[in-house]
Enzyme design. Structure first.
Site, mmCIF file in Angstrom:
data_model
loop_
_atom_site.group_PDB
_atom_site.id
_atom_site.type_symbol
_atom_site.label_atom_id
_atom_site.label_comp_id
_atom_site.label_asym_id
_atom_site.label_seq_id
_atom_site.Cartn_x
_atom_site.Cartn_y
_atom_site.Cartn_z
ATOM 1 C CE LYS A 35 -4.108 26.610 -5.607
ATOM 2 N NZ LYS A 35 -3.205 27.607 -4.970
ATOM 3 C CG ASP B 16 9.684 8.825 -3.246
ATOM 4 O OD1 ASP B 16 8.612 8.311 -3.576
ATOM 5 O OD2 ASP B 16 10.332 9.594 -3.985
ATOM 6 C CD GLU C 261 -14.924 5.324 1.248
ATOM 7 O OE1 GLU C 261 -15.613 4.805 0.354
ATOM 8 O OE2 GLU C 261 -13.879 4.812 1.699
ATOM 9 C CD GLU D 29 -2.905 1.379 2.203
ATOM 10 O OE1 GLU D 29 -3.734 2.318 2.109
ATOM 11 O OE2 GLU D 29 -2.922 0.531 3.109
ATOM 12 C CG ASP E 193 -2.013 16.077 -2.393
ATOM 13 O OD1 ASP E 193 -2.891 16.642 -3.074
ATOM 14 O OD2 ASP E 193 -1.280 16.667 -1.585
ATOM 15 C CD GLU F 239 1.726 8.316 4.999
ATOM 16 O OE1 GLU F 239 2.104 9.500 4.840
ATOM 17 O OE2 GLU F 239 0.819 7.790 4.325
#
Length: 237
Positions: A146, A119, A218, A67, A142, A92
């Site tokens: 924009k 990473d 959620e 994950e 994420d 994470e």
């Protein structure tokens, strides 16, 4: 060990790459710090350790799920507890989230999870053998709303190819997002990525699979009328 030890992971010179995540500072609770102190020596992995023999790491041969970006670890903890016959690797960069997951693993006495705090793309490149994973999960990354930041979205053609190389033939990349423009972006990227089959067929998106836990975030979104889009793509060659 009171801190995640990542020393030596960036010794080699590297070309600058776009980061698909933001390192967010967060205050550690006592429980999260205790999870790091006690859990990291048992469950933690580092880039400097290099390629992993997963059978040796877990002491068995079993289905393997990785994950990317497990957040506070609630879903990963629930999946690992529900499937003790399977192994899980979580990645994470947010230290409080890592501490929370480690605390949960200790509290539930689970042994089928290992954790990276760096990473995810570097973990895939440097530490995970080709054709070794049954599933790769990317839940609520994420979305970089924009337009000028869209290039930072983790789901890009290079990501699709990297993940495909790490999946076994028949393995599945499962993604979920609550941002419809990002869902459409994921679909656009994956539909043209070589070596994948969309398991939703003409429906484009799959219904929420029962194996993906529903988070508090959620549920709150559902009450507010927010949608969630799940995508499943299978490696076919």
């Amino acid at each position: 060990m009171s801190e995640i030890d990542t020393a030596g992971q960036t010794d080699a010179p590297r070309l600058r790459t776009i980061k698909s995540f933001v390192m967010r500072a967060g205050r550690m609770t006592e429980g999260q710090q205790r999870g790091l102190d006690k859990g990291w020596p048992r469950f933690g992995l580092t880039l400097e350790a290099g390629p992993q023999d997963l059978d040796g790491l877990f002491g068995r041969s079993a289905p393997r799920t990785l994950e990317i970006g497990f957040g506070m670890g609630q879903s990963l903890l629930e999946m690992a507890a529900a499937a003790p016959q399977e192994d899980f690797i979580g990645i994470e960069v947010h230290r409080p989230g890592v501490g929370a997951l480690l605390s949960g693993l200790l509290a539930q006495d689970l042994s089928n999870v290992r954790v990276y705090a760096c990473d995810a793309l570097e973990v895939l490149r440097q530490c995970i053998a080709d054709a070794s994973l049954d599933r790769v999960l990317l839940f609520f990354p994420d979305p970089w709303h924009k337009a000028r930041h869209n290039k930072r979205r983790i789901v890009q053609p290079a990501f699709a190819e990297l993940v495909r190389s790490k999946l076994k033939p028949g393995g599945v990349l499962h993604m979920a997002t609550d941002w419809q423009p990002y869902a459409e972006h994921m679909l656009e990227v994956m539909d043209v990525a070589p070596g994948y089959l969309n398991l939703a067929g003409d429906e484009r998106f799959v219904a929420r699979p029962p194996e993906r836990p529903v988070t508090k975030f959620e549920r709150r979104g559902e009450r507010l009328g927010h949608g969630v889009w799940d995508l499943k793509f299978q490696r076919v060659d």
